[in-house]
Structure formats: structure tokens, C-alpha cells
Design a protein around this motif. Structure first.
Motif, PDB file in Angstrom:
ATOM      1  N   VAL A 157       0.841  -1.195   0.000  1.00  0.00           N
ATOM      2  CA  VAL A 157       0.000   0.000   0.000  1.00  0.00           C
ATOM      3  C   VAL A 157       0.876   1.245   0.000  1.00  0.00           C
ATOM      4  CG1 VAL A 157      -1.683   1.325   1.337  1.00  0.00           C
ATOM      5  CG2 VAL A 157      -1.921  -1.161   1.152  1.00  0.00           C
ATOM      6  N   GLN A 205       1.951   1.955  -3.456  1.00  0.00           N
ATOM      7  CA  GLN A 205       0.810   2.511  -4.183  1.00  0.00           C
ATOM      8  C   GLN A 205       0.650   3.996  -3.856  1.00  0.00           C
ATOM      9  OE1 GLN A 205      -3.699   2.275  -3.246  1.00  0.00           O
ATOM     10  NE2 GLN A 205      -3.224   0.330  -4.286  1.00  0.00           N
ATOM     11  N   ASN A 206       0.757   4.348  -2.582  1.00  0.00           N
ATOM     12  CA  ASN A 206       0.631   5.750  -2.171  1.00  0.00           C
ATOM     13  C   ASN A 206       1.749   6.605  -2.748  1.00  0.00           C
ATOM     14  OD1 ASN A 206      -1.682   5.198  -0.700  1.00  0.00           O
ATOM     15  ND2 ASN A 206      -0.570   4.896   1.235  1.00  0.00           N
ATOM     16  N   MET A 233       0.774   7.367  -6.294  1.00  0.00           N
ATOM     17  CA  MET A 233      -0.342   8.308  -6.411  1.00  0.00           C
ATOM     18  C   MET A 233       0.142   9.737  -6.161  1.00  0.00           C
ATOM     19  SD  MET A 233      -2.665   6.269  -7.349  1.00  0.00           S
ATOM     20  CE  MET A 233      -4.123   7.303  -7.322  1.00  0.00           C
ATOM     21  N   THR A 247      -3.911   3.175 -14.134  1.00  0.00           N
ATOM     22  CA  THR A 247      -3.503   2.963 -12.741  1.00  0.00           C
ATOM     23  C   THR A 247      -4.555   2.095 -12.065  1.00  0.00           C
ATOM     24  OG1 THR A 247      -2.315   5.059 -12.570  1.00  0.00           O
ATOM     25  CG2 THR A 247      -3.028   4.041 -10.522  1.00  0.00           C
ATOM     26  N   HIS A 248      -4.126   1.013 -11.438  1.00  0.00           N
ATOM     27  CA  HIS A 248      -5.038   0.092 -10.759  1.00  0.00           C
ATOM     28  C   HIS A 248      -4.739   0.142  -9.261  1.00  0.00           C
ATOM     29  CE1 HIS A 248      -6.250  -1.680 -14.624  1.00  0.00           C
ATOM     30  NE2 HIS A 248      -4.965  -1.630 -14.949  1.00  0.00           N
ATOM     31  N   THR A 249      -5.742   0.518  -8.479  1.00  0.00           N
ATOM     32  CA  THR A 249      -5.556   0.601  -7.027  1.00  0.00           C
ATOM     33  C   THR A 249      -5.990  -0.680  -6.317  1.00  0.00           C
ATOM     34  OG1 THR A 249      -7.718   1.677  -6.841  1.00  0.00           O
ATOM     35  CG2 THR A 249      -5.770   3.100  -7.000  1.00  0.00           C
ATOM     36  N   GLN A 250      -6.435  -1.647  -7.097  1.00  0.00           N
ATOM     37  CA  GLN A 250      -6.730  -2.969  -6.556  1.00  0.00           C
ATOM     38  C   GLN A 250      -6.406  -4.009  -7.628  1.00  0.00           C
ATOM     39  OE1 GLN A 250     -10.854  -2.888  -5.530  1.00  0.00           O
ATOM     40  NE2 GLN A 250     -11.559  -2.494  -7.607  1.00  0.00           N
ATOM     41  N   HIS A 293      -2.455  -5.255  -4.493  1.00  0.00           N
ATOM     42  CA  HIS A 293      -2.466  -3.800  -4.350  1.00  0.00           C
ATOM     43  C   HIS A 293      -2.549  -3.084  -5.704  1.00  0.00           C
ATOM     44  CE1 HIS A 293      -1.393  -4.656  -0.239  1.00  0.00           C
ATOM     45  NE2 HIS A 293      -0.298  -5.280  -0.630  1.00  0.00           N
ATOM     46  N   GLY A 294      -2.751  -3.848  -6.768  1.00  0.00           N
ATOM     47  CA  GLY A 294      -2.829  -3.244  -8.088  1.00  0.00           C
ATOM     48  C   GLY A 294      -1.464  -2.905  -8.653  1.00  0.00           C
TER      49      GLY A 294
END
Length: 362
Positions: free
Chosen positions: A96, A99-100, A103, A118-121, A132-133
Motif C-alpha cells: 500500500v 501505491q501511495n 499516487m 492505474t489500478h488501485t486494486q 495492491h494493483g
């Protein structure tokens, strides 16, 4: 003078530079010992516009990628064969927090030319472990390096412009008008010998760090070849349910021997990308020529103007070599300059230290 240039080495750097010089009308002789373990042949030939865990755009990607596309398109037309395979790269988030990081990074940078999604899952792709994508990167792909090198070598051999043998430094003579090698004369010689430049008496002062990289080829089923995968390692589809996985980075043991530890590391990292079973078909090792500041090396010797070097692209040769070879070829014929970031003059202090040390030896 029979030749304008002698080019030593026919990996990615030497092959692309010698071809570029020939396109300029220069008569070029290439000297290269065919070696299956050469780093250029071991590599998967990946071109990735986004580098590293920090999600940085690859250095000068906006300049390098169009030049690479045009160069490989030209070779494909010349030889009537696909050489560069365009495929999106799915960079999987490892956490995560990663991922952050992406972003936040993407909010302040124009990524429109490179980020397809962009895939967040999880994307739900069968067999892919991406809880987490991740991001889908465009304008990437891989070069079929061995095939390109073989085609260019065959062309050189057919025109008697290649000596397929080890370059013997003791046979090199510097003359008033250029160089002489085994009876062949040229105005200029360019060393494109990869990590072996550390043994070159003219350029061993350059800060090359030989770096071992290991690569696996595996067979697996139910694993989609529609894109390249990236999570600590790259996974490149090569057809028939086979994938190349790489690469390790080892500065401590710069040899060309595949190791059990390297296979274990790559297998473990591949298992973090897919839940599918697989078995190893091939295991290779090669040595990259990495540079201290991660920038290539191009330029003429500070004392011997008939000698130059084109080297140090590490794992980025497929991306950088076409653009830099075009620049360097122009500089070599007196019609341009190489960008300051890659000129070997940035390391002149190392050369002076090297000369001082040599003069102090008994």
C-alpha cells in the motif's frame, strides 16, 4: 587509409555505433569475439520508460524512446524481421505504501505519454499476484537482442568488415595518422568492449563497475503473455509459454557463472508475481558495465586523439544506445558534440590520478 574506424566489440553499443557510422558513409571494421555469455546476449533487452521503486521517468526518456523506435523500425525494414516487440509493462505495487508513493508522484508529473492505466486494486488476471494493483506502462517492450546482433554481424561478415576474434591489444599500434591493427589501418579506433574496459590500458581509469546479472528462462502455463511484468524482477514473454526472468545485481562476484543463489533469488521473486507452477529451462549469467554516476561513457582519449570509448550503459543499452550512437557518430566525424552528461571528460581527474600513479611505479 583502408578504414575510417575500427570498432572493438559488437554488443548493443558496438553494433549500434558501427551501424550508425556505416550509415554515415564511414568504412568500419569491427573486431569481436563471439561469446554466448556476453551481457548483451544474456539480457532480455527490456526498454522501460519508468525506472525504479521511486517511479521516476527514465533519464531522457522523451529523447531516447523516439530515437530507439526509429532505429529499430529501420532495422526491421532492412532485414524484413521483427526485432523490437512493443508490449505494455505492468508494474505491480508491492505494498500500500508503494501505491501511495505512486499516487503522490503521478499527481505532480505529466505521465500522459507513458501511463496507460492505474489500478488501485487487483486486476483479477488469472495467476497474477497483484493484491495492491499497479500501473500499466506504455511505450515499452523488449528487443530481441541476439537476433539483431546476429543479423548485423552476418551483414558485416558478408562484406568482409568483421574480424570474429578476440581483440589483441598487443597488436594495436598508434600511428601519426591513426591506428594499425594486424596490418589493417584506420583513422580512429573506438572501444565498445563492455566491462572488459577495466583491463584496457588506455581507458581502465574510467569508473566502470563490473556487475554480474543472472537471468532465467522458465516454462509455465496459464500465465498471460499479453504484457511484461515488473515487481523486483522483470518477466518478459518469449513465446510458447516461456518467460525470461531477471535480473540480479551482484557487484561482489563479477564472473559469468550462473549460481544456485541467483536461481533461488529469481525463482522466489517470480513466485511473488504468479501462483502458477513453473520450471527452469535455461539459466545465464553476464557482466554489465555499470558506471559510478549511472551515466554512459562516450569520448576521445585525453592524450591519444585516435582512440575513443563508447560504453557504460549498464542495463539501459536498448533504450539509450540509438540516440547516443547518433550523437557520438556525428561527433566522431566532426559534425556535432556529445551531451556533457556522458562525456568522459567529466572524469579527467581520475585520468590524471591514474597517470600520476603509473609514473610513480618503479
Amino acid at each position: 587509409m583502408k578504414y575510417d574506424f575500427i570498432v572493438v566489440g559488437h554488443g548493443i553499443a558496438g553494433a549500434i555505433l558501427s551501424y550508425t557510422l556505416r550509415k554515415r558513409g564511414q568504412r568500419v571494421l569491427v573486431v569481436d569475439e563471439p561469446r554466448p555469455s556476453a551481457a548483451s546476449r544474456v539480457a532480455a533487452g527490456l526498454l522501460n520508460p519508468v525506472a525504479g521503486k521511486r517511479f521516476a521517468k527514465s533519464w531522457l526518456a522523451d529523447e531516447f524512446i523516439p530515437a530507439a523506435d526509429a532505429f529499430y523500425d529501420e532495422l526491421e525494414e532492412r532485414f524484413g524481421q521483427e526485432l523490437f516487440v512493443h508490449k505494455p509493462i505492468y508494474k505491480i505495487f508491492s505494498s500500500v505504501e508503494e501505491q501511495n508513493t505512486w499516487m503522490a508522484k503521478s499527481a505532480g508529473t505529466n505521465w500522459n505519454d507513458y501511463i496507460l492505466a492505474t489500478h488501485t486494486q487487483s486486476t483479477g488476471q488469472p495467476g497474477i499476484e497483484d493484491p495492491h494493483g499497479g500501473i500499466m506502462i506504455g511505450r515499452g517492450g523488449y528487443l530481441q537482442v541476439a537476433e539483431m546482433l546476429d543479423l548485423l554481424a552476418e551483414e558485416l561478415l558478408a562484406q568482409q568488415l568483421m574480424l570474429p576474434e578476440r581483440f589483441e591489444m598487443e597488436q594495436l599500434q598508434l600511428t601519426r595518422n591513426g591506428v594499425r591493427y594486424k596490418g589493417e589501418e584506420a583513422k580512429h579506433l573506438v572501444f565498445c568492449e563492455g566491462f572488459q574496459v577495466v583491463n584496457n590500458p588506455y581507458f581502465r581509469w574510467l569508473p566502470i563497475q563490473p556487475t554480474k546479472g543472472e537471468v532465467l528462462e522458465v516454462q509455465t502455463e496459464n500465465f498471460t503473455p499479453e504484457c511484461i511484468y515488473n515487481k523486483a524482477v522483470y518477466v518478459v514473454p518469449v513465446g510458447g509459454g516461456r518467460f525470461k526472468i531477471g535480473a540480479t545485481y551482484n557487484w561482489r562476484q563479477p564472473d559469468e557463472e550462473p549460481s544456485p543463489a541467483g536461481q533461488e533469488e529469481l525463482s522466489e521473486r517470480f513466485s511473488q508475481i504468479t501462483s502458477q507452477p513453473f520450471h527452469v529451462i535455461h539459466h545465464w549469467a553476464g557482466i554489465r558495465p555499470a558506471v559510478r554516476d549511472r551515466r554512459p561513457l562516450a569520448g576521445t582519449h585525453p592524450q591519444y586523439p585516435q582512440l575513443s570509448v563508447f560504453n557504460g550503459m549498464g542495463s539501459k543499452g536498448v533504450l539509450m544506445a540509438p540516440y547516443l550512437a547518433r550523437q557520438f557518430a556525428a561527433a566522431l566525424v566532426g559534425e556535432g558534440e556529445v551531451m556533457p552528461d556522458v562525456q568522459i571528460s567529466r572524469y579527467l581527474s581520475l585520468y590524471y590520478d591514474y597517470i600520476k600513479e603509473q609514473n610513480q611505479q618503479p
